[in-house]
Motif scaffolding. Sequence first.
Motif, short mmCIF file in Angstrom:
data_model
loop_
_atom_site.label_atom_id
_atom_site.label_comp_id
_atom_site.label_asym_id
_atom_site.label_seq_id
_atom_site.Cartn_x
_atom_site.Cartn_y
_atom_site.Cartn_z
N ALA A 79 0.88 -0.86 -0.10
CA ALA A 79 0.17 0.01 -0.02
C ALA A 79 0.84 1.33 -0.05
CB ALA A 79 -0.95 0.00 1.26
N ARG A 80 1.80 1.20 0.71
CA ARG A 80 2.81 2.40 0.76
C ARG A 80 3.47 2.59 -0.82
NH1 ARG A 80 6.88 3.49 5.37
NH2 ARG A 80 5.46 3.23 7.17
N ALA A 81 3.90 1.50 -1.21
CA ALA A 81 4.34 1.52 -2.75
C ALA A 81 3.45 2.32 -3.74
CB ALA A 81 4.91 0.34 -3.20
N ALA A 82 2.20 1.92 -3.61
CA ALA A 82 1.15 2.28 -4.42
C ALA A 82 0.90 3.71 -4.29
CB ALA A 82 -0.19 1.47 -4.26
N GLY A 83 1.00 4.12 -2.76
CA GLY A 83 0.48 5.66 -2.44
C GLY A 83 1.68 6.56 -3.14
N ALA A 107 10.96 -9.48 -2.59
CA ALA A 107 9.75 -8.69 -2.00
C ALA A 107 9.96 -8.30 -0.34
CB ALA A 107 8.31 -9.67 -2.07
N VAL A 108 10.59 -9.15 0.13
CA VAL A 108 11.20 -8.96 1.58
C VAL A 108 11.89 -7.67 1.64
CG1 VAL A 108 12.47 -9.85 3.71
CG2 VAL A 108 10.64 -11.29 2.34
N GLN A 109 12.98 -7.72 0.97
CA GLN A 109 13.84 -6.69 0.87
C GLN A 109 13.19 -5.23 0.52
OE1 GLN A 109 17.07 -6.53 1.78
NE2 GLN A 109 17.08 -8.72 2.07
N LEU A 110 12.31 -5.39 -0.54
CA LEU A 110 11.52 -4.10 -1.02
C LEU A 110 10.63 -3.61 0.15
CD1 LEU A 110 10.37 -4.87 -4.48
CD2 LEU A 110 11.45 -2.87 -3.98
N LEU A 144 19.62 -4.91 -3.38
CA LEU A 144 18.67 -4.31 -2.42
C LEU A 144 19.24 -4.36 -0.85
CD1 LEU A 144 14.81 -4.44 -2.79
CD2 LEU A 144 16.38 -2.48 -2.86
N ALA A 145 19.83 -5.36 -0.63
CA ALA A 145 20.35 -5.73 0.68
C ALA A 145 21.68 -4.93 0.60
CB ALA A 145 20.86 -7.17 0.88
N ALA A 146 22.49 -4.94 -0.32
CA ALA A 146 23.70 -4.12 -0.54
C ALA A 146 23.29 -2.56 -0.12
CB ALA A 146 24.46 -4.25 -1.82
N THR A 203 11.86 9.10 1.51
CA THR A 203 13.14 9.26 1.78
C THR A 203 13.69 8.70 0.20
OG1 THR A 203 13.24 7.35 2.43
CG2 THR A 203 13.12 8.73 3.98
N ILE A 204 14.95 9.25 -0.13
CA ILE A 204 15.65 8.78 -1.24
C ILE A 204 15.40 7.09 -1.27
CG2 ILE A 204 17.77 9.11 -0.43
CD1 ILE A 204 16.61 9.62 -3.89
N ARG A 205 15.59 6.54 -0.13
CA ARG A 205 15.93 5.29 0.09
C ARG A 205 14.46 4.51 -0.55
NH1 ARG A 205 19.86 2.13 2.53
NH2 ARG A 205 21.68 3.39 2.41
N GLN A 206 13.45 5.03 0.00
CA GLN A 206 12.30 4.44 -0.45
C GLN A 206 11.72 4.77 -2.03
OE1 GLN A 206 9.98 6.88 2.43
NE2 GLN A 206 9.46 5.29 3.56
N ILE A 207 12.34 5.98 -2.55
CA ILE A 207 12.24 6.10 -3.79
C ILE A 207 13.15 5.27 -4.70
CG2 ILE A 207 12.60 7.92 -5.68
CD1 ILE A 207 11.74 10.05 -4.01
N ALA A 208 14.20 4.98 -4.36
CA ALA A 208 15.21 3.86 -4.69
C ALA A 208 14.57 2.64 -4.92
CB ALA A 208 16.64 3.78 -4.14
N ALA A 209 13.87 2.21 -3.74
CA ALA A 209 12.97 0.92 -3.59
C ALA A 209 12.18 1.00 -4.91
CB ALA A 209 12.39 0.60 -2.52
#
Lengths: 235, 288
Positions: free
Chosen positions: A26-30, A219-222, A161-163, A108-114
Amino acid sequence: MNEREKNASIAYILSQSPLKPRPARARAAGMLRAIGLRYIFWDTGYSLFFAAVTLAAVTALFLAAPGEYRYSAAVAVAPLLFLLTSAFAETSERADGLYELKQTCRYTIRQIAALRVLCYSVAGAAFTAVVAAAGAKDGYEFISLFPLCLSALFACAALSLAAMRFLRGKWGGAAFLAAWAFVSAALPFSLGERWETLLGGTPAAISAVIAVTGAAALAVQLSKMLSEADKYAAA
Amino acid sequence: MLLLNNVTKKYGKFTALEDITLEFSGGVYALLAPNGAGKTTLIKMLTTLIFPTKGEILWNGDGITGLDAAYRDLLGYLPQDFGYYKNHSPRDFLLYMSAVKCLGRDTAKRRTDELLETVGLSDVRDKKMRKFSGGMIQRVGIAQAMLNDPKILILDEPTAGLDPKERVRFRNLISSLSKDRIVILSTHIVSDIETIANSVIMFKDHKLFVNDAPAAICRTLAGKIYESDGAVPPGSLVLTERQEGGRTVTRFACESGCPAEARQAEPNLEDVFLTVFRDGQDDCLGVA
């Protein structure tokens, strides 16, 4: 009450509350709705251009690869679209001097990167299908090769993503790209025919299970990258 | 209210800040200390870029890490090295930052135009930023920090590298933006804060040294600052020198035994700064 008990109590109270934290999906869609694709990929043009040039060169090498090594070549090339686009974008983002600033915004830029990684994974899966189709002799071989290529893609994406989550320096993305490229090249060159036989002899069902496991790991990492703000300091 | 409760930050064995307790409730707070004293570390903790090793940072009683996006919504930040997109116009850049800050499209356009007006960049709003001066880039920086009308505005060395005219302009801008919000300003340029700060926070040896109004801090040196064009008494601390009518006038801090020809001067923040952060001498003047 110690910190651990306090956090457990808070988690319990939240779990009983009608206002539960939003799941990562839901966060990603938002985020996609609020920011839009234009701004998610804003100013990534240079990195995408360099990724495209490198990819074109590697694809040409793949098409020229000897037929008896098509499994090894396809598995090595399949994650490249994802790997190059995400690593170039992350490295250029880190180098442009706005990384810290963007880490202090609502998204955050990390969320955008995800979110970018999610988009690159979808594009990477399509590219993987093309690579598998180009590498396979017939439909049966495609069914065996495609899940193998997908496994490589998802494993690469999850590890990348882990890196991104744990390597804090400017060159984390590039370092992962280099490490993955080295391992992908080292396996066929050092094991030669044994590597090709291993890949060619893997049943499609097992490859599919590995691909699904890889997708789950991604999916878990994302999900972690989209929601755990307290774990990843940018500086 | 923003509260730091016994905050310590360590990098391995190095302690960047130790046991800092501070309260920010409104107005301009200036972090004044030499480079490497921990100002940027504090700012990075306040902006959630790094987390304290010990202690907690609370906004109205809630931990800022737990508040997550809700806290970042309250935040406006101008980093020390403000990167920008050279190939974009300030308007494009502000619209992009508005999207990342989750402002609606109409609000983003309105705030962008308002802020470009406020920082005096309306006439170049569609020009690429590659030809902008340092001052213009900093003004774009403050505009992006103000987009979400933040309750907490954090500026890390905002006047570093600016010419005197731009620095004055920037100071006035900060002063005008400080109503109804907390402005935390980090600097090692004393003149930046003398007139606009409600409170000055100084760190020494990575610990909180003083947190008080500029006038109160200056009063700690009352009666101890002198100027003379003659000899400076031994044991006193030379602060500054200037040329006046062909003579060299020395400003110095002196506890006692000052020559009769020396005239007493009003202490200013620069005197305090130089006294507190002098090299290799213990504080014998009782500052703070």
